[in-house]
Motif scaffolding. Structure first.
Motif, PDB file in Angstrom:
ATOM      1  N   VAL A  50      70.828 -13.994 -67.397  1.00  0.00           N
ATOM      2  CA  VAL A  50      70.795 -13.392 -68.653  1.00  0.00           C
ATOM      3  C   VAL A  50      68.978 -12.767 -68.609  1.00  0.00           C
ATOM      4  N   ASN A  51      69.048 -12.277 -69.469  1.00  0.00           N
ATOM      5  CA  ASN A  51      67.680 -10.861 -69.435  1.00  0.00           C
ATOM      6  C   ASN A  51      67.917 -10.464 -71.163  1.00  0.00           C
ATOM      7  N   ASN A  52      67.924 -12.144 -71.933  1.00  0.00           N
ATOM      8  CA  ASN A  52      67.730 -12.031 -73.057  1.00  0.00           C
ATOM      9  C   ASN A  52      67.959 -12.581 -73.913  1.00  0.00           C
ATOM     10  N   LEU A  53      66.723 -13.527 -74.552  1.00  0.00           N
ATOM     11  CA  LEU A  53      66.795 -14.993 -75.835  1.00  0.00           C
ATOM     12  C   LEU A  53      68.139 -15.341 -76.063  1.00  0.00           C
ATOM     13  N   LYS A  54      68.571 -14.136 -76.800  1.00  0.00           N
ATOM     14  CA  LYS A  54      70.228 -14.166 -77.502  1.00  0.00           C
ATOM     15  C   LYS A  54      71.241 -15.087 -76.671  1.00  0.00           C
ATOM     16  N   ASP A  55      71.755 -14.687 -75.249  1.00  0.00           N
ATOM     17  CA  ASP A  55      72.400 -15.149 -74.759  1.00  0.00           C
ATOM     18  C   ASP A  55      72.145 -16.016 -73.465  1.00  0.00           C
ATOM     19  N   PHE A  56      70.351 -15.942 -73.471  1.00  0.00           N
ATOM     20  CA  PHE A  56      69.872 -17.247 -72.979  1.00  0.00           C
ATOM     21  C   PHE A  56      71.154 -18.636 -73.935  1.00  0.00           C
ATOM     22  N   ILE A  57      70.080 -18.401 -75.081  1.00  0.00           N
ATOM     23  CA  ILE A  57      70.328 -19.444 -76.184  1.00  0.00           C
ATOM     24  C   ILE A  57      72.375 -20.140 -76.000  1.00  0.00           C
ATOM     25  N   GLN A  58      73.399 -18.493 -76.194  1.00  0.00           N
ATOM     26  CA  GLN A  58      74.416 -19.084 -76.348  1.00  0.00           C
ATOM     27  C   GLN A  58      74.767 -19.727 -74.901  1.00  0.00           C
ATOM     28  N   LEU A  59      74.073 -19.304 -73.997  1.00  0.00           N
ATOM     29  CA  LEU A  59      75.015 -19.960 -72.240  1.00  0.00           C
ATOM     30  C   LEU A  59      74.650 -21.425 -72.396  1.00  0.00           C
ATOM     31  N   ILE A  60      73.103 -21.626 -73.252  1.00  0.00           N
ATOM     32  CA  ILE A  60      73.019 -23.672 -72.908  1.00  0.00           C
ATOM     33  C   ILE A  60      72.920 -24.038 -73.416  1.00  0.00           C
ATOM     34  N   GLU A  61      74.329 -23.210 -74.965  1.00  0.00           N
ATOM     35  CA  GLU A  61      74.768 -24.464 -75.944  1.00  0.00           C
ATOM     36  C   GLU A  61      76.243 -24.658 -75.445  1.00  0.00           C
ATOM     37  N   ASN A  62      76.548 -23.754 -74.899  1.00  0.00           N
ATOM     38  CA  ASN A  62      78.385 -23.203 -74.294  1.00  0.00           C
ATOM     39  C   ASN A  62      78.297 -23.831 -72.777  1.00  0.00           C
ATOM     40  N   ASN A  63      77.905 -23.824 -72.360  1.00  0.00           N
ATOM     41  CA  ASN A  63      77.506 -24.095 -70.806  1.00  0.00           C
ATOM     42  C   ASN A  63      76.487 -25.051 -69.861  1.00  0.00           C
ATOM     43  N   PRO A  64      76.012 -26.361 -70.482  1.00  0.00           N
ATOM     44  CA  PRO A  64      74.434 -26.225 -69.927  1.00  0.00           C
ATOM     45  C   PRO A  64      74.626 -26.238 -68.133  1.00  0.00           C
ATOM     46  N   PRO A  65      73.506 -25.343 -68.129  1.00  0.00           N
ATOM     47  CA  PRO A  65      73.070 -25.471 -66.801  1.00  0.00           C
ATOM     48  C   PRO A  65      72.616 -27.000 -66.295  1.00  0.00           C
ATOM     49  N   ASP A  66      73.093 -26.564 -64.705  1.00  0.00           N
ATOM     50  CA  ASP A  66      71.633 -27.917 -64.295  1.00  0.00           C
ATOM     51  C   ASP A  66      70.673 -27.360 -63.927  1.00  0.00           C
ATOM     52  N   ILE A  67      69.529 -26.238 -63.970  1.00  0.00           N
ATOM     53  CA  ILE A  67      68.911 -25.643 -63.276  1.00  0.00           C
ATOM     54  C   ILE A  67      68.840 -24.077 -64.301  1.00  0.00           C
ATOM     55  N   ILE A  68      67.551 -24.534 -64.864  1.00  0.00           N
ATOM     56  CA  ILE A  68      66.919 -22.506 -64.743  1.00  0.00           C
ATOM     57  C   ILE A  68      65.633 -22.386 -64.562  1.00  0.00           C
ATOM     58  N   ILE A  69      65.844 -21.176 -64.114  1.00  0.00           N
ATOM     59  CA  ILE A  69      64.991 -19.912 -63.237  1.00  0.00           C
ATOM     60  C   ILE A  69      64.787 -18.976 -63.607  1.00  0.00           C
ATOM     61  N   SER A  70      63.585 -19.459 -63.783  1.00  0.00           N
ATOM     62  CA  SER A  70      63.071 -17.838 -65.392  1.00  0.00           C
ATOM     63  C   SER A  70      61.104 -17.268 -64.417  1.00  0.00           C
ATOM     64  N   ASP A  71      61.864 -15.866 -65.101  1.00  0.00           N
ATOM     65  CA  ASP A  71      60.440 -14.512 -64.946  1.00  0.00           C
ATOM     66  C   ASP A  71      60.114 -15.518 -65.848  1.00  0.00           C
ATOM     67  N   TYR A  72      58.669 -14.940 -65.992  1.00  0.00           N
ATOM     68  CA  TYR A  72      57.643 -15.330 -67.071  1.00  0.00           C
ATOM     69  C   TYR A  72      57.126 -13.928 -67.776  1.00  0.00           C
ATOM     70  N   GLY A  73      56.948 -12.611 -67.148  1.00  0.00           N
ATOM     71  CA  GLY A  73      56.464 -11.807 -67.953  1.00  0.00           C
ATOM     72  C   GLY A  73      57.929 -11.182 -68.237  1.00  0.00           C
ATOM     73  N   LEU A  74      58.511 -11.151 -69.135  1.00  0.00           N
ATOM     74  CA  LEU A  74      59.659 -10.100 -70.211  1.00  0.00           C
ATOM     75  C   LEU A  74      59.140  -9.039 -70.928  1.00  0.00           C
ATOM     76  N   ALA A  75      60.158  -8.021 -71.050  1.00  0.00           N
ATOM     77  CA  ALA A  75      59.190  -7.089 -71.663  1.00  0.00           C
ATOM     78  C   ALA A  75      59.599  -7.371 -73.868  1.00  0.00           C
TER      79      ALA A  75
END
Length: 211
Positions: free
Chosen positions: A34-59
């Motif tokens: 995912v590349n935005n907060l909206k899609d991130f929240i939708q995914l973790i609410e509907n299908n929580p992953p086992d691990i999250i990896i994230s960039d730090y400096g997003l636009a």
């Protein structure tokens, strides 16, 4: 080893790099990007992953927003930063805020190790929660041992019957009295240890105390 990863990344090349590195070490891994907060929240609410990896400096959002959201919505999911940002300047704060690890993208070779350690910690935490829950509901003389045969949990009544403290029994492999053990399974059906009920009569207790 089957598990799912949610990768927050705007750079398509870096997203493909992470997926390739993970799949080389974990062929059964399932990676979602995912590349935005909206899609991130939708995914973790509907299908929580086992691990999250994230960039730090997003636009549009700092990686800290994703970390804080993770700690609220899925607090038990390990969060790993994988970024081009100078790690030395941010690592201490991000780890104190709940990140499992902070890696620079030049350290891609370390990512599988960090992910594996996070998975092991998930298992350890889950095992401890299951076993603690079991003991809290039981007033019988119970002993729990892990898959290596070492005693990890003992109920108060078992300590009393054996005349031993919890510290005396933890980490040992034999209580020198009969115990009926049966497997303990986690939510995925994996055996995480054994739970045993003491079969201790007065004669056996006397023999135990003499030892």
């Amino acid at each position: 080893m089957r598990f799912s990863v949610l990768h927050i990344e705007e750079n398509g090349k870096d997203a493909r790099l992470v997926e390739r590195v993970l799949m080389m070490h974990f062929p059964e891994v399932e990676v979602h990007h995912v590349n935005n907060l909206k899609d991130f929240i939708q995914l973790i609410e509907n299908n929580p992953p086992d691990i999250i990896i994230s960039d730090y400096g997003l636009a549009n959002h700092s990686g800290e927003i994703f970390l804080k959201t993770c700690r609220i919505e899925v607090p038990d999911v390990p969060f790993i930063f994988f970024t081009n940002t100078s790690v030395g300047a941010i690592r201490s704060k991000l780890v104190s805020d709940g990140a499992k690890e902070v890696l620079n993208k030049m350290e891609a070779e370390r990512l599988p190790e960090v992910v594996e350690n996070a998975l092991l910690q998930i298992h350890v935490n889950e095992e401890a929660n299951i076993l603690s829950s079991i003991l809290s509901q039981i007033s019988d003389p119970i002993i729990i041992r892990n898959n290596y045969g070492f005693i990890t949990h003992v109920s108060d009544i078992a300590c009393l019957q054996l005349g031993k403290s919890l510290s005396d029994l933890m980490g040992t492999r034999d209580v020198k009295v009969p115990v009926d053990f049966r497997p303990i399974k986690d939510k995925k059906g994996n055996t995480i240890g054994e739970i045993g009920h003491l079969r201790v009569g007065s004669a056996q207790m006397k023999k135990f105390e003499m030892n």
